[in-house]
Design an enzyme around this catalytic site. Sequence first.
Site, PDB file in Angstrom:
ATOM      1  N   THR A 271       8.922  76.807  28.590  1.00 50.49           N
ATOM      2  CA  THR A 271      10.009  77.691  28.171  1.00 50.49           C
ATOM      3  C   THR A 271      10.952  78.045  29.330  1.00 50.49           C
ATOM      4  O   THR A 271      12.160  78.153  29.136  1.00 50.49           O
ATOM      5  CB  THR A 271       9.436  79.001  27.607  1.00 50.49           C
ATOM      6  N   PHE A 396      10.900  87.345  24.139  1.00 55.58           N
ATOM      7  CA  PHE A 396       9.540  87.339  24.680  1.00 55.58           C
ATOM      8  C   PHE A 396       8.517  87.866  23.665  1.00 55.58           C
ATOM      9  O   PHE A 396       7.385  88.164  24.032  1.00 55.58           O
ATOM     10  CB  PHE A 396       9.487  88.132  25.982  1.00 55.58           C
ATOM     11  N   CYS A 403       5.064  88.290  25.622  1.00 55.11           N
ATOM     12  CA  CYS A 403       4.833  87.359  26.734  1.00 55.11           C
ATOM     13  C   CYS A 403       4.318  88.075  27.977  1.00 55.11           C
ATOM     14  O   CYS A 403       4.962  88.981  28.494  1.00 55.11           O
ATOM     15  CB  CYS A 403       6.145  86.658  27.071  1.00 55.11           C
TER      16      CYS A 403
HETATM   17  C1  HEM Z   1       3.590  84.723  24.851  1.00 59.46           C
HETATM   18  C2  HEM Z   1       8.244  83.472  25.328  1.00 59.46           C
HETATM   19  C3  HEM Z   1       7.440  82.314  29.997  1.00 59.46           C
HETATM   20  C4  HEM Z   1       2.706  83.007  29.336  1.00 59.46           C
HETATM   21  C5  HEM Z   1       4.926  84.505  24.602  1.00 59.46           C
HETATM   22  C6  HEM Z   1       5.586  84.830  23.345  1.00 59.46           C
HETATM   23  C7  HEM Z   1       6.882  84.460  23.482  1.00 59.46           C
HETATM   24  C8  HEM Z   1       7.056  83.935  24.820  1.00 59.46           C
HETATM   25  C9  HEM Z   1       7.979  84.579  22.422  1.00 59.46           C
HETATM   26  C10 HEM Z   1       4.935  85.416  22.093  1.00 59.46           C
HETATM   27  C11 HEM Z   1       4.541  84.307  21.153  1.00 59.46           C
HETATM   28  C12 HEM Z   1       4.038  84.778  19.796  1.00 59.46           C
HETATM   29  O1  HEM Z   1       4.257  85.919  19.389  1.00 59.46           O
HETATM   30  O2  HEM Z   1       3.407  83.958  19.099  1.00 59.46           O
HETATM   31  C13 HEM Z   1       8.419  83.053  26.641  1.00 59.46           C
HETATM   32  C14 HEM Z   1       9.697  82.667  27.208  1.00 59.46           C
HETATM   33  C15 HEM Z   1       9.462  82.345  28.527  1.00 59.46           C
HETATM   34  C16 HEM Z   1       8.053  82.527  28.780  1.00 59.46           C
HETATM   35  C17 HEM Z   1      11.008  82.616  26.447  1.00 59.46           C
HETATM   36  C18 HEM Z   1      10.422  81.893  29.597  1.00 59.46           C
HETATM   37  C19 HEM Z   1      11.704  82.053  29.569  1.00 59.46           C
HETATM   38  C20 HEM Z   1       6.099  82.441  30.249  1.00 59.46           C
HETATM   39  C21 HEM Z   1       5.453  82.234  31.522  1.00 59.46           C
HETATM   40  C22 HEM Z   1       4.113  82.431  31.329  1.00 59.46           C
HETATM   41  C23 HEM Z   1       3.921  82.757  29.933  1.00 59.46           C
HETATM   42  C24 HEM Z   1       6.172  81.886  32.824  1.00 59.46           C
HETATM   43  C25 HEM Z   1       2.977  82.370  32.333  1.00 59.46           C
HETATM   44  C26 HEM Z   1       3.112  82.572  33.618  1.00 59.46           C
HETATM   45  C27 HEM Z   1       2.554  83.507  28.060  1.00 59.46           C
HETATM   46  C28 HEM Z   1       1.259  83.868  27.501  1.00 59.46           C
HETATM   47  C29 HEM Z   1       1.515  84.368  26.216  1.00 59.46           C
HETATM   48  C30 HEM Z   1       2.951  84.311  26.014  1.00 59.46           C
HETATM   49  C31 HEM Z   1      -0.099  83.704  28.177  1.00 59.46           C
HETATM   50  C32 HEM Z   1       0.492  84.924  25.227  1.00 59.46           C
HETATM   51  C33 HEM Z   1       0.332  86.411  25.490  1.00 59.46           C
HETATM   52  C34 HEM Z   1      -0.685  87.087  24.560  1.00 59.46           C
HETATM   53  O3  HEM Z   1      -0.616  86.867  23.354  1.00 59.46           O
HETATM   54  O4  HEM Z   1      -1.511  87.830  25.080  1.00 59.46           O
HETATM   55  N1  HEM Z   1       5.844  83.974  25.481  1.00 59.46           N
HETATM   56  N2  HEM Z   1       7.464  82.946  27.618  1.00 59.46           N
HETATM   57  N3  HEM Z   1       5.139  82.761  29.307  1.00 59.46           N
HETATM   58  N4  HEM Z   1       3.553  83.787  27.146  1.00 59.46           N
HETATM   59 FE1  HEM Z   1       5.502  83.452  27.419  1.00 59.46          FE
END
Ligand code: HEM
Length: 459
Positions: A271, A396, A403
């Site tokens: 992402t 996010f 996120c």
């Molecule tokens: C969850 C977007 C970068 C790790 C999410 C979710 C979104 C998202 C929308 C929620 C998904 C859902 O509800 O099903 C983004 C965007 C990013 C980004 C747009 C960059 C622009 C990152 C980075 C990492 C990361 C850099 C790790 C270093 C995670 C993790 C989750 C998550 C582990 C799950 C969290 C949980 O449910 O406890 N992200 N993300 N993401 N993201 Fe990101």
Amino acid sequence: PRIPGPAPLPVLGNLLEMLRAPQETSIELTADYHARYGGIFALDIVGNRQIFASDHRLVAEMCSSPLWSKSVHDALEQIRDFGGDGLFTAYSEEPNWGRAHRLLMPAFGTMAMKDYFPQMLDIAEQLMVRWQRFGSDHTIDVAEDMTRLTLDTIALCAFNVRFNSFYSEKPHPFVGAMVRSLVEAGARPERLPGVQPFLVGTNRQYRTDIAAMQRITDDIVATRNGLPAEDQPDDLLQRMLTAADPLTGEKLSEENIRHQLVTFLVAGHETTSGLLSFATHQLLANPDVLARAREVVDEVLGNRTPRFEDLADLGYLGQILRETLRLHPTAPAFALTPSEPTTLGGHRITPDDSVMVILPVLHQDPEVWPQPQRFDPDRFAPDRMDRIPEYAWMPFGHGARACIGRPFALQEATLVLAMMLQRFDIALADPDYRMTISETLTIKPKDLTIKARARSAAP
Ligand code: HEM
């Protein structure tokens, strides 16, 4: 009242018309259904009802109520084939989600971000050197180089491993395996019942790709376990291997750590790489924004190497990134489900339902965003932020399942954008380029290529 939507055929539901639709991506397809049916509609996909609700009023109705939380929808359920009960694909009620969430949160606090800075800078310098050495005639595939950058950054920051993607002709093997697996996981819920077992070649490739990702992460753990205790770095992996959940005192299991590693390598780069690619495109499409960003960068950094403390002065770049995520949310949808029967916009919804929020639709709701298609980073100017209603900008995700990597992604992207503007004049390689989007589970600009000429005063 019945939720609006196209009339379903027996068995297939709306599948056939979806497959025959002229739209290139599922985002365009669902946006078009929203345009036809309004803020909420339902599709029947081979007998499964999928509800979509993406206007701001309905999203706020869900997100402001404690009844609603993340739904592990069909595509995510498929991704459990490799993400298992890692943070992204875990059910909130699975004990491993809470355990890992509590245990890993401190690794994404402000202090931790400062610790990641030197490693982020290390990899960003590699990108700059590459562009410099190739010279101004070289055609740069933006998404490919941004993927090298973000994959190497998460691997180095989280696991102290160097993938060295900038030193090889081809992307790291993890990337191909991941992209194919994501595409296949996304396709499976849309296949007709009974078809899957006959796709022998596809199934074999899927197993091979998942095994490849697991081998890469197993090697990372084995290498770490082989290090003498005094050489083991204090990073995210070490935290996974040794820390205990502050609530229960329990540690993560070996199996769960394996899933977390795949999860972080996937979620931690795909992402952010899309974000940097779209931001590059927006800068080229909006020369006035680019000029102002360049001015800010020159004023804050001059021609010296960026420091962690500079990030706070690069707020305008943060605005550019936020506006980019508004128009191009690189994780373009998430799903919510209620914990008990309730209503949404007056329609009955049960805990068996999953309601998909299509972010490009939410983020262009004309009731919230004047001239929604215009790229205008000033929407996120500090003195105008209070005009943005809650739940109108959600790239996010939502609530406890939002996120975890948000500060990591924004810090990394700000740094890279700053260095790119500081050191290069960039231009489209093909001046007639018209952006289209390629979609796996995430989105990227398709075939975006640029040329980068080193600026004379740059470091
Ligand atoms: C969850 C977007 C970068 C790790 C999410 C979710 C979104 C998202 C929308 C929620 C998904 C859902 O509800 O099903 C983004 C965007 C990013 C980004 C747009 C960059 C622009 C990152 C980075 C990492 C990361 C850099 C790790 C270093 C995670 C993790 C989750 C998550 C582990 C799950 C969290 C949980 O449910 O406890 N992200 N993300 N993401 N993201 Fe990101």
